[in-house]
Design an enzyme around this catalytic site. Structure first.
Site, PDB file in Angstrom:
ATOM      1  N   HIS A 121       0.857  -1.193   0.000  1.00  0.00           N
ATOM      2  CA  HIS A 121       0.000   0.000   0.000  1.00  0.00           C
ATOM      3  C   HIS A 121       0.894   1.245   0.000  1.00  0.00           C
ATOM      4  CE1 HIS A 121      -3.845  -2.053   1.781  1.00  0.00           C
ATOM      5  NE2 HIS A 121      -3.319  -2.728   0.770  1.00  0.00           N
TER       6      HIS A 121
ATOM      7  N   GLU B 124       1.017   3.883   1.799  1.00  0.00           N
ATOM      8  CA  GLU B 124       1.555   4.308   3.102  1.00  0.00           C
ATOM      9  C   GLU B 124       2.771   3.467   3.508  1.00  0.00           C
ATOM     10  OE1 GLU B 124      -1.594   3.518   2.292  1.00  0.00           O
ATOM     11  OE2 GLU B 124      -3.010   4.289   3.764  1.00  0.00           O
TER      12      GLU B 124
ATOM     13  N   CYS C 206      -6.052   1.937   5.800  1.00  0.00           N
ATOM     14  CA  CYS C 206      -6.710   0.692   6.190  1.00  0.00           C
ATOM     15  C   CYS C 206      -6.139   0.237   7.539  1.00  0.00           C
ATOM     16  CB  CYS C 206      -6.478  -0.378   5.116  1.00  0.00           C
ATOM     17  SG  CYS C 206      -4.788  -1.017   5.066  1.00  0.00           S
TER      18      CYS C 206
ATOM     19  N   CYS D  65      -2.269  -0.419   7.410  1.00  0.00           N
ATOM     20  CA  CYS D  65      -1.476   0.809   7.335  1.00  0.00           C
ATOM     21  C   CYS D  65      -1.592   1.615   8.624  1.00  0.00           C
ATOM     22  CB  CYS D  65      -1.900   1.635   6.130  1.00  0.00           C
ATOM     23  SG  CYS D  65      -1.444   0.844   4.564  1.00  0.00           S
TER      24      CYS D  65
END
Ligand code: ZN
Length: 154
Positions: free
Chosen positions: A57, A59, A87, A90
């Protein structure tokens, strides 16, 4: 409030949006990490499809780059700016990284862990809680995602 101003995180959001728009086959999500003085120390784009990696992801990619740049895993005083509400994974990584502040754009009602379905970032049982500012450039961040899904659904 640290030395990093709202203007600095809005500029960082512009950068995150530009990164996201270039995510190729991936869902367009971008992230930027600002150091304590407001300089960019890391950035990332969602690379889940590109890398075949469920954890890639935006992040996570940005936090890893920032930790390499800073030279340690603690990102104290840093600000993470991301186009979509983090999410659960993260948000967990953000807490562990000890960033001081999280700024995000669009809310994620299906998976957001910064207030939507749960709030990992402000869980009083955890020993680090960053400041959280949501809805920055929300319309532009949401529009990028809506355009992507409109194109990839038909
Ligand atoms: Zn995530």
């Amino acid at each position: 409030m640290g030395p990093v101003s709202a203007a600095a995180w809005e500029t960082a959001m512009d950068r995150a949006l530009a990164l996201a728009a270039d995510a190729g086959p991936d869902v367009p999500i971008g992230a930027v990490v600002l150091g304590p003085e407001g300089d960019v120390v890391g950035q990332g784009v969602n690379r889940r499809e590109a890398d075949g990696d469920p954890t890639a992801h935006a992040e996570i990619v940005a936090l890893r780059e920032a930790a390499r740049a800073v030279g340690e895993w603690r990102l104290e005083g840093c600000t993470l700016v991301v186009t979509l509400e983090p999410c659960t994974m993260c948000a967990g990584a953000i807490v562990l990284s000890r960033v001081a502040r999280v700024v995000f754009g669009a809310w994620d009602q299906k998976a957001g862990a910064a207030g939507s379905i749960r709030d990992v970032l402000r869980d009083s049982r955890l020993n680090h809680r960053p400041e959280v500012i949501g809805g920055v450039a929300e319309e532009r961040c949401a529009a990028l995602l809506e355009d992507f899904f409109a194109t990839h659904r038909g």
